[in-house]
Every structure is written in C-alpha cells, then in structure tokens.
Motif scaffolding. Structure first.
Motif, PDB file in Angstrom:
ATOM      1  N   LEU A 153      46.384  17.429  17.863  1.00  0.00           N
ATOM      2  CA  LEU A 153      45.194  17.853  17.138  1.00  0.00           C
ATOM      3  C   LEU A 153      43.999  17.163  17.774  1.00  0.00           C
ATOM      4  O   LEU A 153      43.825  15.965  17.634  1.00  0.00           O
ATOM      5  N   HIS A 154      43.182  17.909  18.496  1.00  0.00           N
ATOM      6  CA  HIS A 154      42.047  17.310  19.194  1.00  0.00           C
ATOM      7  C   HIS A 154      40.851  17.286  18.252  1.00  0.00           C
ATOM      8  O   HIS A 154      39.994  18.134  18.288  1.00  0.00           O
ATOM      9  N   VAL A 155      40.811  16.281  17.398  1.00  0.00           N
ATOM     10  CA  VAL A 155      39.726  16.166  16.428  1.00  0.00           C
ATOM     11  C   VAL A 155      38.380  15.874  17.075  1.00  0.00           C
ATOM     12  O   VAL A 155      37.359  16.310  16.590  1.00  0.00           O
ATOM     13  N   PRO A 156      38.306  15.117  18.218  1.00  0.00           N
ATOM     14  CA  PRO A 156      36.991  14.831  18.785  1.00  0.00           C
ATOM     15  C   PRO A 156      36.403  15.980  19.581  1.00  0.00           C
ATOM     16  O   PRO A 156      35.779  15.785  20.601  1.00  0.00           O
ATOM     17  N   GLU A 164      33.415  14.683  11.182  1.00  0.00           N
ATOM     18  CA  GLU A 164      34.725  15.305  11.291  1.00  0.00           C
ATOM     19  C   GLU A 164      35.562  14.670  12.397  1.00  0.00           C
ATOM     20  O   GLU A 164      36.598  15.181  12.767  1.00  0.00           O
ATOM     21  N   ARG A 165      35.094  13.545  12.942  1.00  0.00           N
ATOM     22  CA  ARG A 165      35.800  12.875  14.021  1.00  0.00           C
ATOM     23  C   ARG A 165      36.202  11.471  13.600  1.00  0.00           C
ATOM     24  O   ARG A 165      35.720  10.945  12.609  1.00  0.00           O
ATOM     25  N   GLY A 166      37.081  10.871  14.385  1.00  0.00           N
ATOM     26  CA  GLY A 166      37.496   9.507  14.108  1.00  0.00           C
ATOM     27  C   GLY A 166      38.928   9.431  13.617  1.00  0.00           C
ATOM     28  O   GLY A 166      39.593  10.440  13.395  1.00  0.00           O
ATOM     29  N   HIS A 171      41.018  11.896   8.044  1.00  0.00           N
ATOM     30  CA  HIS A 171      41.232  12.793   9.169  1.00  0.00           C
ATOM     31  C   HIS A 171      42.680  12.785   9.647  1.00  0.00           C
ATOM     32  O   HIS A 171      43.207  13.811  10.063  1.00  0.00           O
ATOM     33  N   ILE A 172      43.322  11.625   9.594  1.00  0.00           N
ATOM     34  CA  ILE A 172      44.722  11.563  10.021  1.00  0.00           C
ATOM     35  C   ILE A 172      45.600  12.392   9.096  1.00  0.00           C
ATOM     36  O   ILE A 172      46.403  13.221   9.540  1.00  0.00           O
ATOM     37  N   ILE A 173      45.447  12.194   7.797  1.00  0.00           N
ATOM     38  CA  ILE A 173      46.323  12.877   6.838  1.00  0.00           C
ATOM     39  C   ILE A 173      46.016  14.361   6.767  1.00  0.00           C
ATOM     40  O   ILE A 173      46.918  15.210   6.851  1.00  0.00           O
ATOM     41  N   GLU A 174      44.737  14.716   6.653  1.00  0.00           N
ATOM     42  CA  GLU A 174      44.383  16.134   6.557  1.00  0.00           C
ATOM     43  C   GLU A 174      44.669  16.863   7.867  1.00  0.00           C
ATOM     44  O   GLU A 174      45.117  18.019   7.857  1.00  0.00           O
ATOM     45  N   GLY A 175      44.433  16.205   9.000  1.00  0.00           N
ATOM     46  CA  GLY A 175      44.711  16.836  10.279  1.00  0.00           C
ATOM     47  C   GLY A 175      46.191  17.103  10.482  1.00  0.00           C
ATOM     48  O   GLY A 175      46.582  18.166  10.956  1.00  0.00           O
ATOM     49  N   LEU A 176      47.031  16.145  10.079  1.00  0.00           N
ATOM     50  CA  LEU A 176      48.467  16.319  10.223  1.00  0.00           C
ATOM     51  C   LEU A 176      48.986  17.415   9.310  1.00  0.00           C
ATOM     52  O   LEU A 176      49.777  18.261   9.723  1.00  0.00           O
ATOM     53  N   ARG A 177      48.539  17.410   8.072  1.00  0.00           N
ATOM     54  CA  ARG A 177      48.985  18.454   7.142  1.00  0.00           C
ATOM     55  C   ARG A 177      48.540  19.835   7.604  1.00  0.00           C
ATOM     56  O   ARG A 177      49.290  20.810   7.502  1.00  0.00           O
ATOM     57  N   GLY A 178      47.333  19.928   8.135  1.00  0.00           N
ATOM     58  CA  GLY A 178      46.857  21.219   8.619  1.00  0.00           C
ATOM     59  C   GLY A 178      47.673  21.723   9.795  1.00  0.00           C
ATOM     60  O   GLY A 178      47.970  22.907   9.893  1.00  0.00           O
ATOM     61  N   ALA A 208      47.316   4.428   7.412  1.00  0.00           N
ATOM     62  CA  ALA A 208      47.379   5.890   7.325  1.00  0.00           C
ATOM     63  C   ALA A 208      48.633   6.411   8.017  1.00  0.00           C
ATOM     64  O   ALA A 208      49.309   7.325   7.517  1.00  0.00           O
ATOM     65  N   MET A 209      48.969   5.841   9.160  1.00  0.00           N
ATOM     66  CA  MET A 209      50.180   6.265   9.858  1.00  0.00           C
ATOM     67  C   MET A 209      51.432   5.907   9.056  1.00  0.00           C
ATOM     68  O   MET A 209      52.391   6.683   9.010  1.00  0.00           O
ATOM     69  N   THR A 210      51.424   4.753   8.423  1.00  0.00           N
ATOM     70  CA  THR A 210      52.551   4.376   7.572  1.00  0.00           C
ATOM     71  C   THR A 210      52.669   5.333   6.394  1.00  0.00           C
ATOM     72  O   THR A 210      53.770   5.724   5.994  1.00  0.00           O
ATOM     73  N   TYR A 211      51.530   5.752   5.868  1.00  0.00           N
ATOM     74  CA  TYR A 211      51.529   6.672   4.720  1.00  0.00           C
ATOM     75  C   TYR A 211      52.168   8.013   5.089  1.00  0.00           C
ATOM     76  O   TYR A 211      53.004   8.540   4.340  1.00  0.00           O
ATOM     77  N   VAL A 212      51.786   8.589   6.246  1.00  0.00           N
ATOM     78  CA  VAL A 212      52.326   9.906   6.596  1.00  0.00           C
ATOM     79  C   VAL A 212      53.829   9.820   6.858  1.00  0.00           C
ATOM     80  O   VAL A 212      54.563  10.790   6.628  1.00  0.00           O
TER      81      VAL A 212
END
Length: 399
Positions: A153-156, A164-166, A171-178, A208-212
């Motif tokens: 997922l190229h967020v930048p 919407e970057r960073g 962004h980690i959780i929503e980007g992964l779920r999307g 955040a990574m531990t959460y996902v």
C-alpha cells in the motif's frame, strides 16, 4: 509511508484445516471461503479463542547461528528459506509485481507469468495497490497449496494530502483493512511498513503493528527501507513494552548498491534475527547487456513515467556502470548464463537474504530469471573475488 503485505500458502488453501493461526471469520457459524469462493476469509480458530491466543501460536523457533535454513522443493528445484529467524518458509526467488502487474502488460500476460511462477515453485508474491495489484491474486485458487502473496500500500503517493500519509496507527490499520477488502483476503502473513515519515513515533508504529497481528489481520510484520538504527529502535521498543518485533527488512541491493546488504543486514540477522527480502536485483533493469550504450525502444526506460530511469542510464554514472557490466560478460559466459542471471544469483548469496523479488514483463523473462538458481551453486569464492575485482566497490567494515 508504505505498507506491504505478504500472504503465505495458508491464505490459498481450503480453510477446513484445524491448524490455522488466525481466528474465525465473522459470520454465522464461523464459515470460511474455500478455493472456489473467489475470496478467502479468516481460517477457523479453536473454539472462540481471542487475539492473545492467536499471537501465542505464531512460531519463532530458535535457529542455529550461520546461514539460513534452506531446502529444495521437490520437482521444481526451487529453494526455500526461513524468513529471517521466523518459522515462515518462502521461496528464495519471489515475484515483485511492481512491474509485472503494472498497466504496461495485459491481464493475460500477468496470468501467464503467475502460472509459470506457480509451476516452478515460487511461493512469494509482492503486489501493490497502485500497480493493478488485483491481477496478482486472480490465480489464488490454483491447485498448488504453497503460494505466498504479498501486496504493498503506497500511502505516500504524491497525489495524497499530508494528513493521508505517514505511519500513524490510523493509516496502518485503515490501510491494511482496505487492502484486505480489495484483495478479498481475511488476513495476510506479513505486513511491511516503509519508514519515510520521521513524524511518526516509533512506539506508535510498533504498537499499531502489534495490534494488527493481535487482531488476526497479519501474522508477521517487517520494515521496508529502514536504516539499521531504526530497525534496532523498533526491536528494542518491542522488547521493552512486550510487543511484537519485526522479522525482516525489505531492501534494494544490487551489484552497484552493496553496503547495506553486506554490512548492516547480516549483523541484524545475527543479533536480533531480522532477515531481508530484497528487490530490484537488476537495478530497474540497468544490469543487463542489452543496452550496449544506448536505450532500446522496447525498454522500461521508454515507458511513460520512467524518464528518471532513462536519465540515469544516460548519466555519467550510468555509462560507467554499463562498462562494468560489459566487463562481467566473460564471467557470465564462463558460467553459461546471462549477466542478469549472474546478478540475481549474486544477490541470493548474501547472508541473511530470505528471498529476492523479481520484476518481469513476460513469462519468458521470468523463466530466464529463474535460471539464476543454477548459477547460485556455481558462485565459488574465487568467482566472487573476480566479480569484486571487476566492480571495484566491495564494502569494507568501517572498523
């Protein structure tokens, strides 16, 4: 920031097996999607076990010091290695779809490439949402039970706003779920994060990574283009707060970019068990003898948006590199291979490298690159010394 996702064979098998690591897919009776469903849900868990139980099942067995554990696939000749010092097995040659599934090739060609990859034991695929990554999963119901898919997922993206970057938790959780929704997957095996935003606190990234992972959205996480200092910081943060540390780093080493893969990554592998998945072994196709001092019409550098590559090839450094490639031709001829195959095998010999991602535009090109496996066994210390002498850029310890 970039978040990459890698999916192993368990995403592609039937979900009726009892040895899955993630929890049940939401729905009546915890149903799951089989190979014929067109999508894949979370595999069934063990009687309603919670996220903590799932994390406890993720294996991280101790590995003896030395080279990566390696085995050869029966009937394909493909070699498989552990991802870092985790228990995840990946093919030493993977398929990076940054080019393969871009807009410049047809869906039919993409499927041909995937078919060849499956038949030759490739089980690691890296896709990305901005390069038509959906094509990479069109054959996910293939009868081979050992596929590893990954996506980025190229967020930048330059077209996105600063907010919407960073690598924020949001962004980690929503980007992964999307991405999971787009790819019709219940979970992935590895999620990579690119450290391109210094404004994201390290503790927030690791949490955040531990959460996902705790939520069953991923099984492992890794870094992409991080410095050794940043990786050590993330590892220390994880140990300090009892979180999950990264298992691998995505890097870009090749014959003309060596220091990180030769000096930094092996040290990380031995100290904290972080392996590496490398990409662009041919330096965006610069390492090939086909240019011969010019830019041919049928070349990636002529594709719209790749003017930077054409400029690099025609620069003074690019011309010097092409001269070095010409010098390597006698060694390639001696080994009975192409310069490209020699360059890929050279990347595979680096300590701690779990897999090298290939970028191809046709099934024939993939077949040629897979031939690097035969070259790897011929890279004796003497030949490596000859290559180092011709390149003149061997990395040396600053100590």
């Amino acid at each position: 920031m970039q978040v990459s996702i890698a999916c192993t064979e368990q995403n592609l098998r039937s979900r009726s097996s009892e040895d899955r690591l993630c929890g049940p897919r939401p729905g009546p009776g915890g149903g799951n999607g089989g190979p014929g469903s067109g999508g894949h849900g979370n595999p069934p868990g063990s009687g309603g076990s919670g996220p903590k139980a799932r994390v406890a099942l993720i294996p991280r067995p101790p590995v003896p010091a030395g080279a990566l554990r390696e085995s050869t696939g029966r009937g394909t000749g493909m070699k498989y290695r552990n991802l870092g010092k985790s228990g995840l097995r990946v093919s030493c040659l993977g398929l990076g779809t940054w080019v393969t599934f871009g807009s410049q090739i047809s869906d039919e060609t993409a499927e041909d490439v995937l078919t060849v990859a499956y038949e030759h034991g490739v089980n690691l695929f890296d896709t990305t949402e901005i390069y038509a990554a959906g094509n990479a999963l069109r054959l996910q119901a293939s009868p081979r039970p050992c596929h590893c898919h990954s996506t980025s997922l190229h967020v930048p993206c330059p077209c996105r706003a600063e907010t919407e970057r960073g690598l924020s938790r949001k962004h980690i959780i929503e980007g992964l779920r999307g991405s999971l929704e787009r790819l019709q997957l219940g979970y992935v095996d590895i999620v990579f994060a690119s450290r391109s935003d210094p404004n994201s606190p390290m503790e927030e990234i690791v949490r955040a990574m531990t959460y996902v992972i705790n939520q069953g959205l991923a099984l492992y996480w890794g870094t992409s283009r991080w410095s050794a200092m940043e990786i050590m910081e993330a590892y220390s943060m994880a140990r300090q707060f009892n979180l999950i540390p990264p298992v691998c780093e995505q890097a870009e080493p090749h014959l003309f970019q060596r220091e990180k893969v030769e000096m930094q990554l092996p040290e990380l592998y031995h100290k904290i068990g972080v392996g590496s998945v490398t990409w662009s072994p041919l330096a965006y196709s610069l390492i090939t003898s086909k240019y011969d001092g010019r830019v041919p019409d049928a070349c990636r550098a002529t594709i719209k948006g790749y003017q930077w590559l054409k400029d690099k090839m025609q620069s003074e450094d690019g011309k010097k590199q092409q001269a070095r490639i010409t010098d390597l031709l006698p060694i390639a001829h001696q080994l009975g291979c192409t310069v490209g195959q020699l360059a890929i095998a050279w990347c595979l010999r680096s300590e701690g490298v779990s897999s090298v991602l290939l970028g191809v535009s046709s099934a024939e090109q993939l077949m040629e690159h897979l031939g690097a496996l035969q070259v790897l066994s011929q890279l004796t210390p003497q030949i490596v010394m000859e290559i180092d002498a011709l390149l003149g850029n061997k990395s040396h310890s600053k100590k």
